[in-house]
Every structure is written in C-alpha cells, then in structure tokens.
Design a protein around this motif. Structure first.
Motif, PDB file in Angstrom:
ATOM      1  N   ASN A   1      -8.061  19.039 -40.165  1.00 25.36           N
ATOM      2  CA  ASN A   1      -7.358  18.215 -39.169  1.00 25.36           C
ATOM      3  C   ASN A   1      -5.886  18.610 -39.046  1.00 25.36           C
ATOM      4  N   ALA A   2      -5.323  19.227 -40.104  1.00 26.90           N
ATOM      5  CA  ALA A   2      -3.950  19.748 -39.969  1.00 26.90           C
ATOM      6  C   ALA A   2      -3.940  20.866 -38.938  1.00 26.90           C
ATOM      7  N   ARG A   3      -4.920  21.779 -39.030  1.00 22.79           N
ATOM      8  CA  ARG A   3      -4.961  22.891 -38.072  1.00 22.79           C
ATOM      9  C   ARG A   3      -5.239  22.373 -36.663  1.00 22.79           C
ATOM     10  N   GLU A   4      -6.051  21.337 -36.582  1.00 18.87           N
ATOM     11  CA  GLU A   4      -6.433  20.845 -35.255  1.00 18.87           C
ATOM     12  C   GLU A   4      -5.328  20.068 -34.546  1.00 18.87           C
ATOM     13  N   PHE A   5      -4.434  19.416 -35.336  1.00 17.10           N
ATOM     14  CA  PHE A   5      -3.462  18.528 -34.678  1.00 17.10           C
ATOM     15  C   PHE A   5      -1.993  18.858 -34.929  1.00 17.10           C
ATOM     16  N   LEU A   6      -1.678  19.674 -35.937  1.00 14.16           N
ATOM     17  CA  LEU A   6      -0.267  19.777 -36.338  1.00 14.16           C
ATOM     18  C   LEU A   6       0.394  21.127 -36.082  1.00 14.16           C
ATOM     19  N   THR A   7      -0.340  22.074 -35.513  1.00 13.51           N
ATOM     20  CA  THR A   7       0.250  23.403 -35.315  1.00 13.51           C
ATOM     21  C   THR A   7       1.451  23.374 -34.366  1.00 13.51           C
ATOM     22  N   GLY A   8       1.491  22.414 -33.446  1.00  8.69           N
ATOM     23  CA  GLY A   8       2.588  22.365 -32.475  1.00  8.69           C
ATOM     24  C   GLY A   8       3.804  21.580 -32.947  1.00  8.69           C
ATOM     25  N   LEU A   9       3.838  21.195 -34.233  1.00  6.09           N
ATOM     26  CA  LEU A   9       4.998  20.443 -34.745  1.00  6.09           C
ATOM     27  C   LEU A   9       6.243  21.322 -34.761  1.00  6.09           C
ATOM     28  N   PRO A  10       7.433  20.720 -34.836  1.00  6.08           N
ATOM     29  CA  PRO A  10       8.642  21.524 -34.952  1.00  6.08           C
ATOM     30  C   PRO A  10       8.559  22.455 -36.160  1.00  6.08           C
ATOM     31  N   GLY A  11       9.009  23.699 -35.962  1.00  4.32           N
ATOM     32  CA  GLY A  11       8.902  24.690 -37.034  1.00  4.32           C
ATOM     33  C   GLY A  11       7.594  25.468 -36.972  1.00  4.32           C
ATOM     34  N   GLN A  12       6.692  25.030 -36.082  1.00  6.50           N
ATOM     35  CA  GLN A  12       5.423  25.697 -35.802  1.00  6.50           C
ATOM     36  C   GLN A  12       4.651  26.097 -37.069  1.00  6.50           C
ATOM     37  N   PRO A  13       4.178  25.107 -37.835  1.00 12.68           N
ATOM     38  CA  PRO A  13       3.415  25.456 -39.039  1.00 12.68           C
ATOM     39  C   PRO A  13       2.125  26.196 -38.694  1.00 12.68           C
ATOM     40  N   ASP A  14       1.803  27.214 -39.506  1.00 12.69           N
ATOM     41  CA  ASP A  14       0.605  28.006 -39.266  1.00 12.69           C
ATOM     42  C   ASP A  14      -0.407  27.718 -40.374  1.00 12.69           C
ATOM     43  N   PHE A  15      -1.515  27.069 -40.008  1.00 13.83           N
ATOM     44  CA  PHE A  15      -2.544  26.749 -40.998  1.00 13.83           C
ATOM     45  C   PHE A  15      -3.658  27.785 -41.016  1.00 13.83           C
ATOM     46  N   ASN A  16      -3.672  28.684 -40.018  1.00 14.97           N
ATOM     47  CA  ASN A  16      -4.752  29.672 -39.941  1.00 14.97           C
ATOM     48  C   ASN A  16      -4.795  30.556 -41.170  1.00 14.97           C
ATOM     49  N   VAL A  17      -3.622  30.755 -41.785  1.00 18.24           N
ATOM     50  CA  VAL A  17      -3.540  31.637 -42.943  1.00 18.24           C
ATOM     51  C   VAL A  17      -4.472  31.170 -44.069  1.00 18.24           C
ATOM     52  N   PHE A  18      -4.783  29.869 -44.124  1.00 16.43           N
ATOM     53  CA  PHE A  18      -5.649  29.346 -45.190  1.00 16.43           C
ATOM     54  C   PHE A  18      -7.136  29.570 -44.896  1.00 16.43           C
ATOM     55  N   PHE A  19      -7.428  30.033 -43.691  1.00 16.07           N
ATOM     56  CA  PHE A  19      -8.842  30.190 -43.318  1.00 16.07           C
ATOM     57  C   PHE A  19      -9.282  31.653 -43.368  1.00 16.07           C
ATOM     58  N   ASP A  20      -8.424  32.532 -43.894  1.00 17.30           N
ATOM     59  CA  ASP A  20      -8.754  33.946 -43.986  1.00 17.30           C
ATOM     60  C   ASP A  20      -9.353  34.211 -45.370  1.00 17.30           C
ATOM     61  N   SER A  21     -10.668  34.329 -45.424  1.00 11.47           N
ATOM     62  CA  SER A  21     -11.331  34.457 -46.733  1.00 11.47           C
ATOM     63  C   SER A  21     -11.003  35.788 -47.410  1.00 11.47           C
ATOM     64  N   GLU A  22     -10.541  36.780 -46.639  1.00 17.90           N
ATOM     65  CA  GLU A  22     -10.230  38.080 -47.249  1.00 17.90           C
ATOM     66  C   GLU A  22      -8.863  38.085 -47.934  1.00 17.90           C
ATOM     67  N   LYS A  23      -8.017  37.146 -47.566  1.00 15.49           N
ATOM     68  CA  LYS A  23      -6.685  37.088 -48.187  1.00 15.49           C
ATOM     69  C   LYS A  23      -6.422  35.669 -48.676  1.00 15.49           C
ATOM     70  N   PRO A  24      -7.010  35.275 -49.775  1.00 11.84           N
ATOM     71  CA  PRO A  24      -6.819  33.898 -50.248  1.00 11.84           C
ATOM     72  C   PRO A  24      -5.346  33.617 -50.560  1.00 11.84           C
ATOM     73  N   VAL A  25      -4.892  32.432 -50.167  1.00 14.65           N
ATOM     74  CA  VAL A  25      -3.493  32.055 -50.381  1.00 14.65           C
ATOM     75  C   VAL A  25      -3.318  31.568 -51.818  1.00 14.65           C
ATOM     76  N   LYS A  26      -2.288  32.103 -52.497  1.00 16.23           N
ATOM     77  CA  LYS A  26      -2.049  31.708 -53.888  1.00 16.23           C
ATOM     78  C   LYS A  26      -0.794  30.862 -54.027  1.00 16.23           C
ATOM     79  N   ALA A  27       0.103  30.956 -53.037  1.00 11.78           N
ATOM     80  CA  ALA A  27       1.361  30.206 -53.162  1.00 11.78           C
ATOM     81  C   ALA A  27       1.814  29.700 -51.794  1.00 11.78           C
ATOM     82  N   ILE A  28       2.384  28.494 -51.813  1.00 13.87           N
ATOM     83  CA  ILE A  28       2.997  27.938 -50.602  1.00 13.87           C
ATOM     84  C   ILE A  28       4.508  28.065 -50.769  1.00 13.87           C
TER      85      ILE A  28
END
Ligand code: SF4
Ligand code: SF4
Length: 435
Positions: free
Chosen positions: A133-160
């Motif tokens: 729901n973050a990806r579905e509703f919050l991508t257009g917030l100020p600062g343009q957060p990108d949640f797609n990076v968490f959905f790339d199974s080939e490059k798992p995210v280790k740090a925020i």
C-alpha cells in the motif's frame, strides 16, 4: 562561496549551505487558481511512441478530482502523481520536455474545498501498513519516495539510507526536516523498517546536525561540508562502503530523503497525505527563503508572493545551481522533487561560449569520479558518444556539474554529458524494444 585555486594547483572548494538558528521559518504559499501535474511517460516505455493516445490518462477533461487522488496513465502505472488540491480537470495535453522526454500535463482548476474533498483511498488501508500500500499510495509524496526498489528480487535491499543532507548547493530542505522534525523522521524510519523487515537504517547528516540526528533511532553518519560530498553516489562510496564492502554498488541500498520519510510517517500516523513541498526560493537579488507550497503550484504563484517579475531573457532554474535545469516560463509547476527554485536576471546569466577547450585541467582536478574530462569533452563535442562511453568513462560520471562550473572556456560540459548519456540510453532502449 567559492575558493579559487591558487595558480591552478589546488582544487576549488564549494561549501554546502548550512541551516542555522537564524534560518527563517518557511513561508506558506497557497495555490491561486490551478495546479499542474506532469506525468513522465518514459516510465512506461509502451507509451513513449503512442503519440496522441499517450495523453489519455485514466481521467478526462471535466472530471472532478479529490485531494490526494491518484493521477495516472493506466490502472497499474508504476508512475503516478497525487493531486494536492481538489477541483476539476480543465486540460490534459502532451508535451516534449528536456532531452526529448514525453510528458502528459494534467491541469486542475482548484475549487477551494481541498480540505473537505479528500480522497479516502489511503485512509482505508493505512491501519495496516505494508510495502504494497506504500507503493500504491505514497510514491507521489514530497521527496518522491521510490518503493519499487524493494520489489526487485535480483537486488535485495539490505539497508535504508535517509538523506538528511541536500545534494545541491543553496538547498536546505532535508536539513530543515532533520533540525525541526526529528521525531517525525523517527516515526518514518520505524515504519519503513517495519514494512520492509529491514533493521539497518542509516541517517546521513551534515556534521552540525549530528547531535540532533541521534534521536532518529537510525545509525547516524556525517558528510563534510564540501561539494559534492552529499551526492548519493559519493555517500555510497565513501561512507557506506567503509562498513560493508558490498555496498559499493548501488544495489542493496534504498535511498529516501528526510522530507519523504517525514511524509511517510505522517501519512500512516494520521491517514492523511501531506502534499506540500518545501522549496528554497532564491530571488534575483540573491535572497533565499524557504517556502512550503502545494505540489503542482505554478511558479508564477511563488513569484507573485515575492513580487518578482520574470522578464524576457530571465531564467528560472529548477534545482540547485550545479545540477538544476533551466526553464524559461513561470507556468512550470513545483514537482515532488523540486528542492530549489532560482530566478536569474538576464544580466546575471553567464553566456556559454564556443571557445575551444584550452586544456587547463580544472575539470579533471575537481571531478569526483576521476574522469579525464578534458579528453571526454572532445568526443562529446564531436558527437562520438559511443567512443566517449568506451574510452572515457562517460557512464562513471555522477552528474555533479562541477566540471561545467569551473570550465575556463565556459563549455557546457555537464549538458554535453547528460545529452550523450540520454542519447545512448534511448538507442539501447530502442534496440531492446526492436529485438
Ligand atoms: S559532472 Fe561528471 S564529469 Fe563533470 S565533474 Fe561531475 S562527475 Fe566529473
Ligand atoms: S573542458 Fe574546460 S575546464 Fe576542462 S580542460 Fe577544457 S577548458 Fe579546462
């Protein structure tokens, strides 16, 4: 601000802006009549060559829009914007922007009822925070957060990594949020860790904000005040690589601005979407002022607030002085990632010249990517982009703009680099699409 090199032997130094106690509170600016939302069609390549049809967003002229409603090209579009105001769509058009990129522009006539006509889509899901729901509703917030990076199974995210620093000169947006909203940042960091399952959160701040940043709950790391040390690519190389060798490549790290993290935390805490952008406005006389303005507000509304007039030949720079882009119209809107707006009188603009490179080496001295820029520019000026990529590290450039700033011949090196990269990337995309 600049310390020039002595006999060309010392690297010139540029210092980032430092937010201090004397910083005035942001001026709140209201949208007068309309907002404009620009949707980048290149996010969905199938729309790039769709001609007139590319302008067909889900909504049409005459439709009513609520505050916080998603404005998208298609039902499942990865890229969308959130309307910061309620009103009626009065115009949808397509246009070609910088580097030939196609955009759809949606104009909304504001109805003055924005606090009442609120879209309930996010409110209905915010009790159960999730990445989906973050990806579905919050991508257009100020600062343009990108949640797609968490959905790339080939490059798992280790740090925020939360950027409490400002990437370009003159901007103080992210510093402002660290200095004044550290508890909101903590809320946002906690939420991001919860919905991603990642516990490694790092907050990057300038040295003078290290103490206040300690309340964020994240690991605090500092960058020095010399440009371009706050560039994400350099943060990765110099700060993050020292603790984890694997972090040398971009994969494995999700970057968020401090502003975006505050907005994410506030959204889940309250069920409301905060859609005002914090921007540093620099007027022709060089005065700087932070302004808080609804996303989509035309620049003209900000100019009016400061009694600033845009005459023929004057320039508006969206972004900072090193990496910003020039536009020549006050109709352009504030976007979710607009941190700085600079107005330049035509008499202040340093014209680019057609003087050839004199091989002074200033660009090489300042380049943080260690590129032989004096050689690179020869290929770029000759339009030999593939040679520039193969033989002169074109794609190692992190686009800091420092080479253009110091160029003795006033060659627009940075613009040449951006054009070359864009041309090669477009050619590659076209080849892949044909294949
Ligand atoms: S814009 Fe690229 S080439 Fe120029 S100084 Fe920065 S990293 Fe080096
Ligand atoms: S590109 Fe500009 S800064 Fe670089 S060597 Fe040539 S004249 Fe000097």
């Amino acid at each position: 601000m600049i310390k020039r090199s002595f006999f060309g032997l010392v690297k010139p130094k540029l210092q980032y802006e430092i937010i201090d106690e004397a910083q005035a509170e942001p001026v709140s600016i209201k949208t007068s009549k309309q907002i404009m939302l620009y949707i980048d069609q290149s996010v969905d390549p199938s729309l790039e060559n769709a001609g007139e049809n590319a302008g067909n967003v889900l909504l049409k002229t005459g439709d009513q829009v609520k505050t916080g409603q998603k404005i998208a090209m298609t039902d499942d579009a990865a890229d969308y914007l959130l309307s910061s105001q309620s009103g009626q769509i009065s115009k949808i058009s397509t246009f070609v922007g910088i580097m030939g990129k196609n955009y759809t522009s949606v104009t909304i006539d504001v109805d003055g009822e924005s606090s009442q006509n609120v879209d309930e889509g996010f409110k209905n899901v915010c009790q159960a925070p999730s990445l989906e729901n973050a990806r579905e509703f919050l991508t257009g917030l100020p600062g343009q957060p990108d949640f797609n990076v968490f959905f790339d199974s080939e490059k798992p995210v280790k740090a925020i990594v939360v950027l409490g620093v400002d990437d370009d000169l003159l901007s103080t947006t992210n510093q402002y949020f660290v200095k004044n909203n550290i508890i909101a940042i903590k809320t946002g960091v906690d939420l991001l860790c919860k919905i991603t399952g990642i516990s490694n959160a790092i907050l990057i701040v300038p040295q003078h904000l290290e103490q206040v940043a300690g309340s964020s709950g994240a690991v605090v790391k500092t960058v020095d005040s010399e440009y371009p040390s706050a560039h994400p690519e350099l943060i990765m190389r110099h700060i993050l690589a020292s603790e984890d060798g694997e972090s040398k490549s971009k994969s494995g790290i999700a970057f968020f601005s401090a502003e975006a993290v505050c907005a994410i935390g506030a959204a889940y805490n309250t069920g409301k979407l905060f859609l005002e952008k914090l921007v540093t406005f620099v007027s022709k006389d060089g005065n700087k002022q932070l302004v808080s303005v609804p996303i989509g507000t035309p620049l003209q509304d900000i100019l009016n607030e400061f009694n600033e007039t845009l005459n023929d030949g004057d320039r508006v720079i969206l972004g900072g002085p090193m990496q910003g882009i020039s536009v020549f119209s006050a109709d352009y809107p504030v976007l979710p990632d607009t941190d700085t707006i600079i107005i330049q009188d035509k008499n202040q603009i340093t014209e680019r010249s057609d003087i050839a490179c004199i091989n002074c080496g200033e660009c090489v001295r300042v380049c943080p990517a260690n590129i032989q820029v004096n050689q690179l520019i020869r290929f770029l000026e000759a339009g030999q982009y593939e040679e520039a990529a193969d033989q002169n590290d074109l794609f190692s450039c992190i686009e800091c703009g420092f080479c253009s700033y110091v160029c003795e011949s006033r060659i627009p090196v940075f613009q040449h680099i951006k054009l070359a990269k864009h041309t090669l990337e477009s050619m590659k995309a076209a080849e892949e699409s044909n294949a």
